[in-house]
Design a protein around this motif. Sequence first.
Motif, PDB file in Angstrom:
ATOM      1  N   GLY A 149     -48.649 -24.669  42.804  1.00 36.81           N
ATOM      2  CA  GLY A 149     -48.405 -23.412  43.512  1.00 36.81           C
ATOM      3  C   GLY A 149     -47.055 -23.439  44.207  1.00 36.81           C
ATOM      4  N   VAL A 150     -46.796 -24.538  44.916  1.00 36.80           N
ATOM      5  CA  VAL A 150     -45.534 -24.667  45.639  1.00 36.80           C
ATOM      6  C   VAL A 150     -44.371 -24.719  44.652  1.00 36.80           C
ATOM      7  N   MET A 151     -44.566 -25.483  43.582  1.00 37.98           N
ATOM      8  CA  MET A 151     -43.489 -25.673  42.610  1.00 37.98           C
ATOM      9  C   MET A 151     -43.124 -24.355  41.931  1.00 37.98           C
ATOM     10  N   ILE A 152     -44.131 -23.687  41.392  1.00 39.11           N
ATOM     11  CA  ILE A 152     -43.864 -22.443  40.660  1.00 39.11           C
ATOM     12  C   ILE A 152     -43.363 -21.371  41.627  1.00 39.11           C
ATOM     13  N   GLY A 153     -44.016 -21.292  42.797  1.00 41.20           N
ATOM     14  CA  GLY A 153     -43.618 -20.298  43.789  1.00 41.20           C
ATOM     15  C   GLY A 153     -42.170 -20.485  44.208  1.00 41.20           C
ATOM     16  N   SER A 154     -41.813 -21.742  44.539  1.00 42.67           N
ATOM     17  CA  SER A 154     -40.446 -21.952  45.005  1.00 42.67           C
ATOM     18  C   SER A 154     -39.452 -21.809  43.857  1.00 42.67           C
ATOM     19  N   PHE A 155     -39.861 -22.186  42.648  1.00 45.96           N
ATOM     20  CA  PHE A 155     -38.964 -21.999  41.506  1.00 45.96           C
ATOM     21  C   PHE A 155     -38.631 -20.528  41.352  1.00 45.96           C
ATOM     22  N   ILE A 156     -39.641 -19.689  41.371  1.00 44.97           N
ATOM     23  CA  ILE A 156     -39.400 -18.247  41.207  1.00 44.97           C
ATOM     24  C   ILE A 156     -38.527 -17.727  42.339  1.00 44.97           C
ATOM     25  N   PHE A 157     -38.826 -18.170  43.570  1.00 47.17           N
ATOM     26  CA  PHE A 157     -38.049 -17.714  44.718  1.00 47.17           C
ATOM     27  C   PHE A 157     -36.575 -18.104  44.579  1.00 47.17           C
ATOM     28  N   TYR A 158     -36.312 -19.400  44.348  1.00 45.36           N
ATOM     29  CA  TYR A 158     -34.920 -19.855  44.279  1.00 45.36           C
ATOM     30  C   TYR A 158     -34.221 -19.314  43.029  1.00 45.36           C
ATOM     31  N   PHE A 159     -34.967 -19.154  41.969  1.00 45.95           N
ATOM     32  CA  PHE A 159     -34.442 -18.606  40.720  1.00 45.95           C
ATOM     33  C   PHE A 159     -33.924 -17.191  40.962  1.00 45.95           C
ATOM     34  N   ILE A 160     -34.782 -16.358  41.562  1.00 41.60           N
ATOM     35  CA  ILE A 160     -34.442 -14.945  41.739  1.00 41.60           C
ATOM     36  C   ILE A 160     -33.352 -14.763  42.798  1.00 41.60           C
ATOM     37  N   PHE A 161     -33.557 -15.398  43.978  1.00 36.41           N
ATOM     38  CA  PHE A 161     -32.593 -15.143  45.042  1.00 36.41           C
ATOM     39  C   PHE A 161     -31.281 -15.890  44.828  1.00 36.41           C
ATOM     40  N   GLY A 162     -31.342 -17.039  44.170  1.00 31.12           N
ATOM     41  CA  GLY A 162     -30.102 -17.721  43.806  1.00 31.12           C
ATOM     42  C   GLY A 162     -29.277 -16.838  42.882  1.00 31.12           C
ATOM     43  N   TYR A 163     -29.939 -16.269  41.889  1.00 26.32           N
ATOM     44  CA  TYR A 163     -29.241 -15.368  40.966  1.00 26.32           C
ATOM     45  C   TYR A 163     -28.682 -14.162  41.699  1.00 26.32           C
ATOM     46  N   LEU A 164     -29.506 -13.524  42.541  1.00 23.66           N
ATOM     47  CA  LEU A 164     -29.063 -12.313  43.232  1.00 23.66           C
ATOM     48  C   LEU A 164     -27.856 -12.600  44.123  1.00 23.66           C
ATOM     49  N   LEU A 165     -27.892 -13.751  44.820  1.00 21.34           N
ATOM     50  CA  LEU A 165     -26.788 -14.108  45.701  1.00 21.34           C
ATOM     51  C   LEU A 165     -25.487 -14.256  44.904  1.00 21.34           C
ATOM     52  N   TYR A 166     -25.567 -15.005  43.828  1.00 17.88           N
ATOM     53  CA  TYR A 166     -24.346 -15.242  43.055  1.00 17.88           C
ATOM     54  C   TYR A 166     -23.925 -14.009  42.261  1.00 17.88           C
ATOM     55  N   ALA A 167     -24.897 -13.234  41.783  1.00 15.58           N
ATOM     56  CA  ALA A 167     -24.558 -12.038  41.004  1.00 15.58           C
ATOM     57  C   ALA A 167     -23.741 -11.076  41.861  1.00 15.58           C
ATOM     58  N   ALA A 168     -24.086 -10.981  43.169  1.00 13.10           N
ATOM     59  CA  ALA A 168     -23.319 -10.101  44.057  1.00 13.10           C
ATOM     60  C   ALA A 168     -21.872 -10.580  44.137  1.00 13.10           C
ATOM     61  N   MET A 169     -21.687 -11.903  44.178  1.00 16.63           N
ATOM     62  CA  MET A 169     -20.315 -12.425  44.262  1.00 16.63           C
ATOM     63  C   MET A 169     -19.565 -12.199  42.947  1.00 16.63           C
ATOM     64  N   PHE A 170     -20.279 -12.369  41.849  1.00 17.28           N
ATOM     65  CA  PHE A 170     -19.639 -12.106  40.556  1.00 17.28           C
ATOM     66  C   PHE A 170     -19.263 -10.629  40.431  1.00 17.28           C
ATOM     67  N   ALA A 171     -20.115  -9.757  40.972  1.00 17.95           N
ATOM     68  CA  ALA A 171     -19.810  -8.322  40.929  1.00 17.95           C
ATOM     69  C   ALA A 171     -18.532  -8.030  41.718  1.00 17.95           C
ATOM     70  N   VAL A 172     -18.364  -8.730  42.840  1.00 18.11           N
ATOM     71  CA  VAL A 172     -17.150  -8.539  43.643  1.00 18.11           C
ATOM     72  C   VAL A 172     -15.910  -8.928  42.837  1.00 18.11           C
ATOM     73  N   ILE A 173     -15.995 -10.067  42.160  1.00 14.08           N
ATOM     74  CA  ILE A 173     -14.842 -10.488  41.355  1.00 14.08           C
ATOM     75  C   ILE A 173     -14.549  -9.444  40.288  1.00 14.08           C
ATOM     76  N   GLY A 174     -15.601  -8.979  39.627  1.00 15.32           N
ATOM     77  CA  GLY A 174     -15.415  -7.965  38.590  1.00 15.32           C
ATOM     78  C   GLY A 174     -14.736  -6.723  39.140  1.00 15.32           C
ATOM     79  N   SER A 175     -15.110  -6.346  40.362  1.00 19.16           N
ATOM     80  CA  SER A 175     -14.540  -5.120  40.924  1.00 19.16           C
ATOM     81  C   SER A 175     -13.084  -5.323  41.355  1.00 19.16           C
ATOM     82  N   ALA A 176     -12.703  -6.585  41.563  1.00 21.00           N
ATOM     83  CA  ALA A 176     -11.361  -6.839  42.103  1.00 21.00           C
ATOM     84  C   ALA A 176     -10.297  -6.954  41.019  1.00 21.00           C
ATOM     85  N   VAL A 177     -10.688  -7.152  39.780  1.00 20.74           N
ATOM     86  CA  VAL A 177      -9.689  -7.391  38.742  1.00 20.74           C
ATOM     87  C   VAL A 177      -9.632  -6.215  37.759  1.00 20.74           C
TER      88      VAL A 177
END
Lengths: 319, 470
Positions: free
Chosen positions: B334-362
Amino acid sequence: MNRAYELSGANLLTASNVVKDFNGHRALNHVSMEVPGGSIYGLLGPNGAGKTTLLRIINQITAPDEGSILFEGIPITPEHVSMIGYLPEERGLYRKMKVGEQALYLARLKGLSRQEAMKRLKTWFSKLEIGAWWDKKVEELSKGMAQKVQFITTVLHEPRLLIFDEPFSGFDPINVNLLKQEILQMKEQGATIIFSTHNMASVEELCDHITLINESEVVLQGEISEIREKYRKNTYRVVFSGDREKLGNGLESRFELLHVEKDGREQYATIRVKAGTGSGELIRNLAEITEIRSFQEILPGMNDIFIQVVNDASQKKGS
Amino acid sequence: MNKILLIIQREYLTRIRKKSFIIMSVLGPFIFAAYILIPMYFATREDTEEKTVVVIDDSKLFTEYSANGPTFVIPGTRYLKFKVVEGVPIETFRTGFEESGYYALLFIPSNILASASSLIYSTKQTSVEVTAYIKRAMENEIEHLKLSTHDIPDLEKIMAEVETNIQVKNIKWTRDGKTQESNTGVVMGVGYLAGMLIFFFIFFFGSQVMRGVIEEKVSRIIEVIVSSVRPFQLMMGKIIGVGLTGLTQFLIWVIFSLLLITGLKAAFFPELNRTPTEQVIASDLFEEPADNNAGEGINGEAPGGETPGNEAPGNEDADIATQIFASLKSINPGVMIGSFIFYFIFGYLLYAAMFAVIGSAVDNETDTQQMILPVILPLILGIYVMISAINNPDNALAFWFSIIPFTSPVVMMVRIPFGVPWWQVILSGTLLLATFLGMTWMAGKIYRTGILMYGKKNSYREIWKWLRYS
């Protein structure tokens, strides 16, 4: 009921004292503009004057630092985007998407239902004779074709306010005419149109009112006929027959002969009437010394007014 | 809200209908399978080429072996042979050695016991492996020789008895004092896989977000779109749409890869379980003590010189399976799958926002190179810390990097299977969530300005200016 609405009268859109700064550079300096409902309103100005910034503020793409935009007297809100159609100067389409699918997507972003958008798109596509491109990818289209698709997606949701930024660039003269007819027809149906362009001929042809912005400030504003009246120079063009010398010598000092030329059998003279006298006096004087074939006041074109106003404004700032 | 859904739908549908998506969905599992199976294949393949090393044995070290003829297999190897010649000078081999067919020439001087050095001559570079085998063979012989000079009775028997093989088994005490068998190898593998998956996902699909933003800028459709929707809606719609595309692709890959690996393993490596290499791995990682006394887990003396590793693998497979199963059980699913999904989703969202910024700047994709490095640097750092954390999941470095939001999605995943105190998971998760919200808010502001800017010098100074526009 709404005091602001009453104040603005029949104006569809009112911009009052709009200020926008970009990092030390003032893009718009207390710009105000009233667009009467059902009119075609020209927004003119040299490159970099701040037109696009103002249009973006009206479209709520950027927010003004000061001032406000009223739509039918009410401060503009995101709900208004479905009542506005904007064709920006920098426009394009998703290159890899199919034409029909893309038009449908853009129409639905404006709030149309799928069925309604489909129905209207079919009508417009056949009207502009592009029905055959529905399943083509945008990258296969020519620039003119893509422009037609963009035009359709701008007007499809039948907005109350249409904003065209250089709408005719990229079109051949035949299609320019086609679009002009469509624009005039939309005006007749009650739409209000803001029209930004450098093409002064189309401004004279289409616009009722204009605002001229130069270096972030409004330098000229009003009804186009009044403006042309204001900038008339009391200059007349005369076609005459007879002796050129006699014309030159016989003209009274109240009148100034600016230019004489001969073109084939016709002779033209450009004559300015000095202050305190009128065109009737000139005709009387001319009748004595030559034979008038035609007589016409030279009204300044918008092009001349544009250049003159912008140059004057720049000089004033420079001094 | 309805508009965000429309955007997500478009991003998702146009992407999964792309040829590249379909090709990657089909090829992905093969690439995956190849990544796992090819190293496995090479690892299990022994060098079966027969090599003969000619030995000038002035010390008579190997005389015992050459009793049945001068050529014999080197002790401890299968395909490596010695051919002993005596009383022949090295010079006779010097010319034309390549044509002689010998792999190398080993010269053992007569004073080897005192000098402890010998020479290998060859025309090609001798492989490290072969050198090691030769060295070990000589060392064994010399050790024997030295021991035998002490004249100990029953030496052979003593030697056999002395040979030892220690088994170490990990037992974890849970808080309430229960014991849990845990196999570090398996637990490590699970954490490593989870961390790598998150890293790969963030990197691959984050840059897709960036490319999507650039596409909208380059094609000049951006201003048309943002006159209908708010830039923030467009950005979030794109990030979510790309994320869903990625999840879909991942799901396809995982399912196909599992089928493929299982299928290929059965078809091409039926003998896989019996190869020496896997026996080595097995005895390293999964070895069950021969006489397992009720949870003691410490092996006594290995009986009769036979080490368990050399035993014919009878029910060993079953033992391995039980071990893996037991180890996996030590991970709270439960802990493993739960935390995997959490870090998977929010890790992606955090970095995707930064990648979007780079895309908008160039203005085009080639300009992204210099901008992208500061963004992916923490991610790469995370991978390094993760690898070090595998050895010691509770060290200070791993602790801090599993709390810092930019590295926590990768590093925390490798710690979680080993068990992490609750407060740390909650702290790390809260920080990640807060950073995601802050970053997305900032990204939205920068993005709004950036997408309408063309021909600007792309630098982080410029981005900083855009952030301060209202």
